[in-house]
Design a protein around this motif. Structure first.
Motif, PDB file in Angstrom:
ATOM      1  N   ARG A 119      40.330  57.092  42.616  1.00  0.00           N
ATOM      2  CA  ARG A 119      40.493  57.536  41.238  1.00  0.00           C
ATOM      3  C   ARG A 119      41.630  56.755  40.591  1.00  0.00           C
ATOM      4  O   ARG A 119      42.619  56.442  41.245  1.00  0.00           O
ATOM      5  CB  ARG A 119      40.835  59.036  41.277  1.00  0.00           C
ATOM      6  N   ASN A 153      38.408  55.952  49.571  1.00  0.00           N
ATOM      7  CA  ASN A 153      39.694  56.566  49.901  1.00  0.00           C
ATOM      8  C   ASN A 153      39.685  57.108  51.325  1.00  0.00           C
ATOM      9  O   ASN A 153      39.822  58.309  51.549  1.00  0.00           O
ATOM     10  CB  ASN A 153      39.998  57.656  48.886  1.00  0.00           C
ATOM     11  N   VAL A 178      40.618  58.456  54.783  1.00  0.00           N
ATOM     12  CA  VAL A 178      41.807  59.193  55.216  1.00  0.00           C
ATOM     13  C   VAL A 178      42.483  58.463  56.376  1.00  0.00           C
ATOM     14  O   VAL A 178      43.703  58.398  56.455  1.00  0.00           O
ATOM     15  CB  VAL A 178      41.417  60.630  55.607  1.00  0.00           C
ATOM     16  N   ARG A 192      40.521  50.761  53.077  1.00  0.00           N
ATOM     17  CA  ARG A 192      40.279  51.395  51.769  1.00  0.00           C
ATOM     18  C   ARG A 192      39.691  50.414  50.777  1.00  0.00           C
ATOM     19  O   ARG A 192      39.061  50.797  49.819  1.00  0.00           O
ATOM     20  CB  ARG A 192      41.577  51.994  51.245  1.00  0.00           C
ATOM     21  N   VAL A 216      47.700  49.250  37.465  1.00  0.00           N
ATOM     22  CA  VAL A 216      46.706  50.302  37.662  1.00  0.00           C
ATOM     23  C   VAL A 216      47.115  51.186  38.834  1.00  0.00           C
ATOM     24  O   VAL A 216      47.229  50.737  39.965  1.00  0.00           O
ATOM     25  CB  VAL A 216      45.307  49.695  37.882  1.00  0.00           C
ATOM     26  N   ARG A 217      47.308  52.474  38.531  1.00  0.00           N
ATOM     27  CA  ARG A 217      47.830  53.442  39.477  1.00  0.00           C
ATOM     28  C   ARG A 217      46.671  54.187  40.137  1.00  0.00           C
ATOM     29  O   ARG A 217      45.670  54.468  39.486  1.00  0.00           O
ATOM     30  CB  ARG A 217      48.689  54.445  38.683  1.00  0.00           C
ATOM     31  N   THR A 218      46.818  54.492  41.402  1.00  0.00           N
ATOM     32  CA  THR A 218      45.805  55.310  42.064  1.00  0.00           C
ATOM     33  C   THR A 218      46.476  56.131  43.163  1.00  0.00           C
ATOM     34  O   THR A 218      47.690  56.120  43.293  1.00  0.00           O
ATOM     35  CB  THR A 218      44.650  54.441  42.613  1.00  0.00           C
ATOM     36  N   PHE A 219      45.677  56.869  43.915  1.00  0.00           N
ATOM     37  CA  PHE A 219      46.213  57.726  44.966  1.00  0.00           C
ATOM     38  C   PHE A 219      45.416  57.490  46.229  1.00  0.00           C
ATOM     39  O   PHE A 219      44.201  57.359  46.173  1.00  0.00           O
ATOM     40  CB  PHE A 219      46.108  59.198  44.559  1.00  0.00           C
ATOM     41  N   VAL A 220      46.072  57.464  47.360  1.00  0.00           N
ATOM     42  CA  VAL A 220      45.365  57.239  48.609  1.00  0.00           C
ATOM     43  C   VAL A 220      45.655  58.369  49.584  1.00  0.00           C
ATOM     44  O   VAL A 220      46.602  59.130  49.390  1.00  0.00           O
ATOM     45  CB  VAL A 220      45.776  55.891  49.254  1.00  0.00           C
ATOM     46  N   GLY A 221      44.830  58.462  50.618  1.00  0.00           N
ATOM     47  CA  GLY A 221      45.079  59.415  51.686  1.00  0.00           C
ATOM     48  C   GLY A 221      44.435  60.756  51.435  1.00  0.00           C
ATOM     49  O   GLY A 221      43.685  60.945  50.476  1.00  0.00           O
ATOM     50  N   ALA A 222      44.744  61.689  52.345  1.00  0.00           N
ATOM     51  CA  ALA A 222      44.019  62.948  52.408  1.00  0.00           C
ATOM     52  C   ALA A 222      44.281  63.844  51.212  1.00  0.00           C
ATOM     53  O   ALA A 222      43.365  64.437  50.646  1.00  0.00           O
ATOM     54  CB  ALA A 222      44.378  63.687  53.694  1.00  0.00           C
ATOM     55  N   LEU A 273      47.176  49.027  42.290  1.00  0.00           N
ATOM     56  CA  LEU A 273      46.326  47.868  42.521  1.00  0.00           C
ATOM     57  C   LEU A 273      47.107  46.623  42.127  1.00  0.00           C
ATOM     58  O   LEU A 273      47.838  46.632  41.141  1.00  0.00           O
ATOM     59  CB  LEU A 273      45.049  47.979  41.686  1.00  0.00           C
ATOM     60  N   ARG A 327      51.067  24.753  61.464  1.00  0.00           N
ATOM     61  CA  ARG A 327      51.662  23.442  61.691  1.00  0.00           C
ATOM     62  C   ARG A 327      51.853  22.674  60.378  1.00  0.00           C
ATOM     63  O   ARG A 327      51.579  21.484  60.311  1.00  0.00           O
ATOM     64  CB  ARG A 327      50.796  22.636  62.680  1.00  0.00           C
ATOM     65  N   LYS A 333      54.229  21.296  57.158  1.00  0.00           N
ATOM     66  CA  LYS A 333      55.586  20.878  56.828  1.00  0.00           C
ATOM     67  C   LYS A 333      55.776  21.044  55.327  1.00  0.00           C
ATOM     68  O   LYS A 333      54.854  20.774  54.551  1.00  0.00           O
ATOM     69  CB  LYS A 333      55.758  19.384  57.133  1.00  0.00           C
ATOM     70  N   PHE A 360      44.228  43.457  38.821  1.00  0.00           N
ATOM     71  CA  PHE A 360      43.940  44.590  37.931  1.00  0.00           C
ATOM     72  C   PHE A 360      45.122  44.824  36.997  1.00  0.00           C
ATOM     73  O   PHE A 360      46.274  44.857  37.460  1.00  0.00           O
ATOM     74  CB  PHE A 360      43.720  45.858  38.761  1.00  0.00           C
ATOM     75  N   ASN A 392      46.186  47.321  33.486  1.00  0.00           N
ATOM     76  CA  ASN A 392      45.734  48.410  32.642  1.00  0.00           C
ATOM     77  C   ASN A 392      45.829  48.035  31.165  1.00  0.00           C
ATOM     78  O   ASN A 392      46.560  48.648  30.399  1.00  0.00           O
ATOM     79  CB  ASN A 392      46.552  49.655  32.955  1.00  0.00           C
ATOM     80  N   GLU A 393      45.076  47.016  30.769  1.00  0.00           N
ATOM     81  CA  GLU A 393      45.083  46.551  29.381  1.00  0.00           C
ATOM     82  C   GLU A 393      44.692  47.683  28.441  1.00  0.00           C
ATOM     83  O   GLU A 393      43.702  48.383  28.662  1.00  0.00           O
ATOM     84  CB  GLU A 393      44.075  45.402  29.206  1.00  0.00           C
ATOM     85  N   ARG A 420      40.256  44.630  32.341  1.00  0.00           N
ATOM     86  CA  ARG A 420      41.160  45.371  33.239  1.00  0.00           C
ATOM     87  C   ARG A 420      41.048  44.889  34.673  1.00  0.00           C
ATOM     88  O   ARG A 420      41.949  45.039  35.462  1.00  0.00           O
ATOM     89  CB  ARG A 420      40.865  46.861  33.134  1.00  0.00           C
ATOM     90  N   ARG A 471      19.776  21.950  49.828  1.00  0.00           N
ATOM     91  CA  ARG A 471      21.090  21.380  49.513  1.00  0.00           C
ATOM     92  C   ARG A 471      21.571  21.700  48.100  1.00  0.00           C
ATOM     93  O   ARG A 471      22.759  21.780  47.869  1.00  0.00           O
ATOM     94  CB  ARG A 471      20.984  19.857  49.693  1.00  0.00           C
TER      95      ARG A 471
END
Lengths: 330, 330
Positions: free
Chosen positions: A18, A69, A71, A81, B17-23, B33, B53, B55, B67, B69-70, B81, B263
């Motif tokens: 989201r 997403n 877990v 993810r 762009v902000r989101t949330f992860v996990g349970a 992002l 290798r 140099k 990403f 958030n325009e 976006r 080709r």
């Protein structure tokens, strides 16, 4: 099953990533990152039909990022993810769905095998009736290509799902968009919404399977291990070595390198003992090494050393590009 | 400036762009992002240094999604976006930064020109001192490659920025990660954090510029407009037409098509008047059309029709693959 997730089935809304778009970024601006590429293809269907002069049956293929997403992301790039998917939606007449489903099940197995995955590590599994997703109920079924990863063994993890989605998606899109998505079949003089056979494969997972399969311990080699990539997939196709860094050998090697590098990913390696240079290429999975030695100076031949068999033969330096083209087929 | 945004400068956090992860997906699981690919390259720097290798000077190139958030996405794929970026971070000794900055400013202009963007629609612009991003202050400067899009004309829109980022990023990463990111220069017997010349280009914007540049009205052609793509960028490299769908011409056309399609992206088009088939290829920007006619049956020659000049010449059917290879260079 351990290591098994469904790639193309209905997702819980909490699995979908989201985010918020626009100026205020409030709850009324909520957006979701796509959890699969499939729906983008269904949106493209009418454009492709109207502009590309295709006839049913035809397919639309796409690769791209998808986001879920998860877990517990784990096992390297097996479950993450953000991942890369590759999907084909194959549009066909409803009464040919079974025939095409059978065709694609066979074709997709063979495709993975041709890239080097061995029969012993592959498993083809038909879903049971109670496993079928909502869009696949009543269709010809769903079929998974699974791979025995080191971290799933003795179990298997999904690489790809082949599913008969019937006309579920196009019917849904037609209802929601109020746009006709029917196809007029001139040969049959018949109008219908095509049925779809979908192949949904994890591209990131495919790469991981190919890395696992290629990893080959060999205590007799200086490198102790080599990567047995199909030459078409090897990140370095060939290496060019002057046996010693003198007597004009580096110059001949560079000339050959410059000739090959416009067409293939090749490396030129000049220094250190030849055994050490071979070992490095074994570790990287480079299928062919070409060595310029003192014979090259007199008879224009080079040694080709083949990664898997360790066999060496001499070919004319003019034949090197053709030798590679024949084996790599690019 | 109208249509101008900075691709590689410091971004306001609200642009990301902000989101949330996990349970739980709560505020303690917030994630962002990536707004550019650059920082991924700086994270890869030490791995590349330790395993490849290389140099100093050397570069790491990457393309990928970014990403932002325009608030007002617009002008097709000019501002969106989700977009595709391509970046190179070029690592060099601090006292060579000016020299490499000059080299890359020149090289990047030429690269866009070689892809077909004309001098008249390109503008090279050095940033004024007060425009410089925090990481570029005190460096050799920042230089933009700008294109006159139809929707920015008479103004220009940014395609790419070339910036001397000094050692700003590696120093920041070194501090935060507590990992040494210095390079030991054997030739100089000297240890330093390399300076970086960055090229940050909008790949999506580049595609749009190439489409705009290729669009060529021509009232004298049946198609009224054609796409004047550089042959290397044309989505269809060549078309193969039997003049009429009889006398064995379709079979010869199909044989040539099968030979070329492994080709090149080529199309076989059998039906309709030849003028209509040429017109369709002009619209798609196909640079070469090969036609099989009654002369082919006796002398094995085909007509090559060149998109831009409309000139036609006859070549032997065996020379078609070589003709394409020479002009497309693939």
């Amino acid at each position: 099953m351990e290591g098994h997730i469904v790639l193309a089935h209905e997702l819980d809304i909490t699995d979908i990533v989201r985010t918020f778009v626009g100026a205020t970024g409030g709850d009324d601006n909520v957006a979701y990152l796509r959890p699969e590429t499939a729906q983008g293809i269904f949106l493209n269907y009418k454009n492709v039909l109207d502009t590309m002069r295709v006839k049913v049956p035809f397919g639309i293929a796409q690769i791209g990022k998808a986001f879920r997403n998860e877990v517990t992301p784990r096992n390297y790039i097996f479950r993450s993810r953000e991942f890369e998917q590759m999907e084909i939606e194959w549009f066909c007449p409803p009464d040919q769905a079974q025939e095409w489903y059978d065709f694609w099940c066979e074709a997709r197995q063979n495709w993975w095998k041709k890239l080097g995955l061995t029969e012993a590590n592959l498993q083809m599994r038909c879903h049971d009736a109670d496993e079928l997703a909502h869009y696949a109920k009543g269709g010809c079924g769903t079929f998974d290509v699974e791979y025995r990863f080191p971290f799933t063994a003795p179990g298997f993890g999904e690489l790809e799902g082949v599913a008969h989605r019937s006309n579920f998606d196009l019917t849904q899109h037609q209802q929601a968009s109020k746009t006709k998505l029917e196809y007029f079949d001139q040969e049959r003089s018949e109008r219908y919404i095509p049925h779809v056979i979908e192949h949904s494969a994890g591209l990131s997972r495919g790469v991981l399977a190919i890395l696992c399969e290629a990893f080959t311990p060999d205590p007799d080699r200086p490198s102790k291990v080599y990567m047995k990539f199909d030459p078409r997939l090897a990140p370095i196709k060939a290496a060019i070595f002057p046996l010693v860094a003198k007597d004009g050998m580096p110059e001949i090697a560079r000339k050959l390198y410059d000739e090959l590098r416009t067409r293939y990913a090749v490396q030129l390696d000049i220094k250190q003992a030849i055994g050490k240079r071979y070992a490095r290429m074994d570790e990287a999975g480079t299928p062919y090494c070409f060595t310029i030695d003192s014979d090259t100076l007199t008879d224009q031949t080079v040694t080709v050393r083949e990664r898997d068999t360790l066999s060496q033969e001499r070919i004319n330096i003019d034949q090197v590009a053709g030798y590679l083209a024949e084996r790599i087929g690019i």
